[in-house]
Every structure is written in structure tokens, then in C-alpha cells.
Write an enzyme that holds these catalytic residues in place. Structure first.
Site: not given
Ligand code: COA
Length: 157
Positions: A105, A117
Site C-alpha cells: 500500500e 514501484y
């Protein structure tokens, strides 16, 4: 600068908590990290620079999924590829453990982390509205490990 990746040890907990306070507005406490050392599903790696703890990353192994708990790098050591190195390390572990995916998250406004990411192929798979302090959304991002390296293989064929 010389960096060294190591496993988290008890004697590092206070430095880890100090780094955490420097990097997050709602930091994990030293006690929370101490609990992680006794959690058989948890795995933590740190980066040391001249014996100073300058970065860390954690993951929980739950069934065939890796849940990344956090990744943080000391402000003076950012953009040196340390987060990349840690994530590569965890992707290798995940492949070795034959995990299907890695999930995390991230705050919707945390562009540096989102870019990091995305660089590894994590994709947004969900959104938790007002998840952080009731006001900032969380993006749920997943890296499907069966897709990692596939593109390379396709190019070779
Ligand atoms: C996000 C964070 C972990 C990145 O660590 P880092 O060691 O500086 O990252 P790296 O040097 O390995 O960078 C890897 C890639 O991430 C992206 N990135 C990192 N910092 C960035 C920034 N400030 N802006 C845009 N992209 C960024 C880039 O794609 C970068 O690749 P590049 O350098 O080839 O362009 C670091 O900024 C940090 O600790 N932030 C505070 C804590 C945090 O938000 N953690 C994530 C919680 S989900």
C-alpha cells in the site's frame, strides 16, 4: 560510499526506529519492530553505511503472497539506488520462495515511491479511500511474479 545489505538484528532496533521517525509522519515504534523479530512470517533487510543504518525494507510472507510492510531510505542517502537494491533483493527471495505476487500500500501522493514501484512492474490493483489518517487515499499495488522477466523472454523468441 560503501553500502552493505544485512538482516535486521535486535541491536539495530533503536537505530531503525530513529530512521523510521525521520521518514514517516506516522512511524512504527521500536516495540513494533521488536515484535517483527519474533514474527516467523516477517523478513527484514537493512542497508548499512559505515555501520550506520541508512535504509530498510520489510515483508510478510502470507501463503503464496509477499506483503511489503515498508521501505525507507535516510534522506541523505536517497537517489543512490538503495531502495532499488532492497526491492531486487526481496524479488529474488520471493522467486526463491515461489511466491505468486508482491503487494503493498502506498499513499496516493507519494510519487517517489509510486515511481519506484512502477519501475519494477508493480501495477495499481485497488484503491482504499481516505485510508491514511482518514484523508489520504492508499493505492494498492501488486507485482505479479509470473510476469517478471516474461517481456525479456518474448523478445528473445
Ligand atoms: C521512496 C524511497 C524509499 C526511494 O528510495 P531511494 O533509495 O531514494 O530510491 P532509489 O535511489 O533506489 O530510486 C529508485 C527509483 O525510484 C524512483 N524515485 C526515487 N525517488 C524519487 C523521487 N524523489 N522522485 C521521482 N522518482 C523517484 C525513480 O524511478 C528511481 O529511479 P532512478 O533513480 O533511476 O530515476 C525514499 O524516497 C524514501 O525513503 N521515502 C520516504 C519513505 C517512503 O515514502 N517510503 C515508501 C512507503 S510506501
Amino acid at each position: 560510499m560503501k553500502y552493505q545489505v544485512a538482516s535486521l538484528k535486535k541491536e539495530m532496533l533503536s537505530d531503525l526506529a530513529a530512521l523510521e521517525r525521520l521518514c514517516f509522519s506516522v512511524p512504527w515504534s521500536e516495540n513494533m519492530f521488536a515484535g517483527e523479530l519474533n514474527n516467523p512470517a516477517a523478513m527484514y533487510r537493512v542497508v548499512l553505511c559505515e555501520e550506520k543504518l541508512v535504509a530498510y525494507m520489510g515483508m510478510w510472507l502470507v501463503a503464496d503472497e509477499g506483503q511489503i510492510t515498508n521501505v525507507a531510505v535516510h534522506p541523505n542517502h536517497r537517489r543512490h539506488g538503495l531502495a532499488k537494491q532492497l526491492i531486487e533483493n526481496f524479488i529474488d527471495i520471493a522467486k526463491r520462495e515461489e511466491l505468486a505476487s508482491l503487494t503493498l500500500e502506498v499513499r496516493a501522493g507519494n510519487q517517489p515511491a509510486i515511481s519506484l514501484y512502477q519501475h519494477f512492474g508493480f501495477r495499481q490493483v485497488g484503491l482504499r479511500k481516505n485510508y491514511y489518517e482518514g484523508k489520504e487515499d492508499a493505492l494498492l499495488m501488486t507485482l505479479f511474479l509470473n510476469e517478471v522477466g516474461q517481456e525479456k523472454g518474448e523478445k528473445q523468441n
